[in-house]
Design an enzyme around this catalytic site. Structure first.
Site, PDB file in Angstrom:
ATOM      1  N   ASN A   7       0.627  -0.875   0.021  1.00 34.42           N
ATOM      2  CA  ASN A   7      -0.123   0.102  -0.523  1.00 34.42           C
ATOM      3  C   ASN A   7       1.009   1.324   0.062  1.00 34.42           C
ATOM      4  OD1 ASN A   7      -1.531   1.885   0.286  1.00 34.42           O
ATOM      5  ND2 ASN A   7      -2.562   1.324   2.478  1.00 34.42           N
ATOM      6  N   TRP A   8       0.891   1.548  -0.967  1.00 33.06           N
ATOM      7  CA  TRP A   8       1.788   3.116  -1.437  1.00 33.06           C
ATOM      8  C   TRP A   8       0.995   4.197  -0.801  1.00 33.06           C
ATOM      9  CZ3 TRP A   8       4.596   1.894  -7.062  1.00 33.06           C
ATOM     10  CH2 TRP A   8       5.622   0.916  -6.434  1.00 33.06           C
ATOM     11  N   LYS A   9       0.144   4.375   0.062  1.00 34.22           N
ATOM     12  CA  LYS A   9      -1.175   5.186   0.290  1.00 34.22           C
ATOM     13  C   LYS A   9       0.033   7.111  -0.629  1.00 34.22           C
ATOM     14  CE  LYS A   9      -0.218   3.239   4.851  1.00 34.22           C
ATOM     15  NZ  LYS A   9      -0.854   3.213   5.773  1.00 34.22           N
ATOM     16  N   HIS A  93     -10.142   0.465   3.976  1.00 32.15           N
ATOM     17  CA  HIS A  93      -8.356   0.957   4.835  1.00 32.15           C
ATOM     18  C   HIS A  93      -9.651   1.260   5.780  1.00 32.15           C
ATOM     19  CE1 HIS A  93      -5.016   2.767   5.526  1.00 32.15           C
ATOM     20  NE2 HIS A  93      -4.660   1.719   5.557  1.00 32.15           N
ATOM     21  N   GLU A  95      -7.227   4.671   7.047  1.00 29.94           N
ATOM     22  CA  GLU A  95      -7.376   5.700   7.045  1.00 29.94           C
ATOM     23  C   GLU A  95      -8.823   6.216   5.966  1.00 29.94           C
ATOM     24  OE1 GLU A  95      -3.076   5.314   4.921  1.00 29.94           O
ATOM     25  OE2 GLU A  95      -3.165   5.084   7.145  1.00 29.94           O
ATOM     26  N   GLU A 164      -5.922  -5.436  10.019  1.00 32.42           N
ATOM     27  CA  GLU A 164      -5.439  -4.300  10.049  1.00 32.42           C
ATOM     28  C   GLU A 164      -5.653  -3.447  11.413  1.00 32.42           C
ATOM     29  OE1 GLU A 164      -2.963  -2.794   6.363  1.00 32.42           O
ATOM     30  OE2 GLU A 164      -4.696  -2.009   6.323  1.00 32.42           O
ATOM     31  N   GLY A 170       1.203   1.919  11.130  1.00 31.20           N
ATOM     32  CA  GLY A 170       2.013   3.787  10.571  1.00 31.20           C
ATOM     33  C   GLY A 170       2.768   4.025  12.214  1.00 31.20           C
ATOM     34  N   SER A 206       2.584  -1.959  10.113  1.00 31.98           N
ATOM     35  CA  SER A 206       3.920  -2.231  10.759  1.00 31.98           C
ATOM     36  C   SER A 206       4.407  -2.798  10.413  1.00 31.98           C
ATOM     37  CB  SER A 206       4.442  -1.338  11.831  1.00 31.98           C
ATOM     38  OG  SER A 206       3.385  -0.292  12.666  1.00 31.98           O
ATOM     39  N   GLY A 228       4.205   1.833   4.678  1.00 33.05           N
ATOM     40  CA  GLY A 228       5.807   2.604   4.725  1.00 33.05           C
ATOM     41  C   GLY A 228       6.739   1.679   4.141  1.00 33.05           C
TER      42      GLY A 228
END
Ligand code: PGA
Length: 244
Positions: A7-9, A93, A95, A164, A170, A206, A228
């Site tokens: 996931n490159w967000k 997700h 976010e 998640e 993160g 993470s 990340g």
């Protein structure tokens, strides 16, 4: 088969996404054992699809809207993503849920739209730190899973679930692998109750080259969704090599 989903967000622009995708496409790994997919931001999808063309790396999107087309300023439909060459789309997700206010009902509409468009939906679920502290972890997961999967007319075809925990995303504080095993067993039982067969279950939060092995080979875990650590060459390549 194990899965490494990246996931490159909103970390990478067009040139950076393209360069990392090219590097990944050239990486050597056994694609019979490991399936790798990247989830770039919308503007980078065509370039990443091109960089991965004919190779083993698949491409997904981080979100979609449920209506195929129309007057929905700023939205991108699942069908548009399928046309671009995406194979997957992430749904719900944390976010999206917590920053953009997406509900369980929205997530369900997106799952239906993804499946209608021929995309595989990567459905993300997880509890917050407060819910964990209040002993409401299973309650939250149950609610999210119920809305996502009750009476889903696909028998789980084209579905992945990523557990998640919000508090692990993160933060550098991943969920303990033994806890992940326990929660994955809980999720599996819930899915069975909805008639969903043996779909892949991923862990995310993470994940790093140092801990990826402990998750990807844990009982009941089919792969990881890394954020990340997957968006930098210096940790993405070690993520791959450490699971081989
Ligand atoms: P993280 O993100 O690996 O940076 O914790 C995971 C995710 O949000 O999917």
């Amino acid at each position: 088969m194990k899965y490494l989903f990246c996931n490159w967000k909103m970390y990478l622009g067009l040139k950076e996404s393209e360069a990392l995708a090219k590097e990944l496409a050239g990486a050597s790994y056994d694609s019979e054992k490991l399936s790798v997919a990247v989830f770039p931001s919308y503007p980078s999808i065509p370039a990443v699809v091109k960089a991965c063309e004919g190779g083993r790396v698949e491409v997904g999107a981080q979100d979609c809207y449920w209506v195929p087309s129309g007057a929905y300023t700023g939205a991108v439909s699942a069908q548009m993503l399928a046309t671009l060459g995406c194979r997957y789309v992430m749904v719900g997700h944390s976010e999206r849920r917590h920053i953009f206010g997406e509900s369980d009902t929205d997530a369900r509409k997106k799952i239906d739209a993804a499946l209608d468009a021929g995309l595989a939906a990567v459905v993300c679920v997880g509890e917050t730190k407060e819910e964990l502290a209040d002993g409401k972890r299973e309650y939250r997961l149950k609610k999210q899973l119920m809305k996502a999967f009750s009476e889903l007319p696909m028998n789980g075809k084209g579905i992945f679930v990523a557990y998640e925990p919000v508090w692990a995303i993160g933060t550098g504080e991943p969920c303990d692998p033994a806890e992940v095993e326990r929660i994955h067993a809980f999720i599996r039982a819930e899915l069975t109750a909805y008639g969903i067969g043996h779909i892949p279950l991923l862990y995310g939060g993470s994940v790093s080259p140092d801990n990826v092995k402990a998750y990807i080979f844990a009982d009941g875990v089919d792969g990881v969704l890394a954020g990340g650590a997957s968006a930098k060459s210096g940790s993405l390549m070690p993520l791959i090599s450490s699971v081989l």
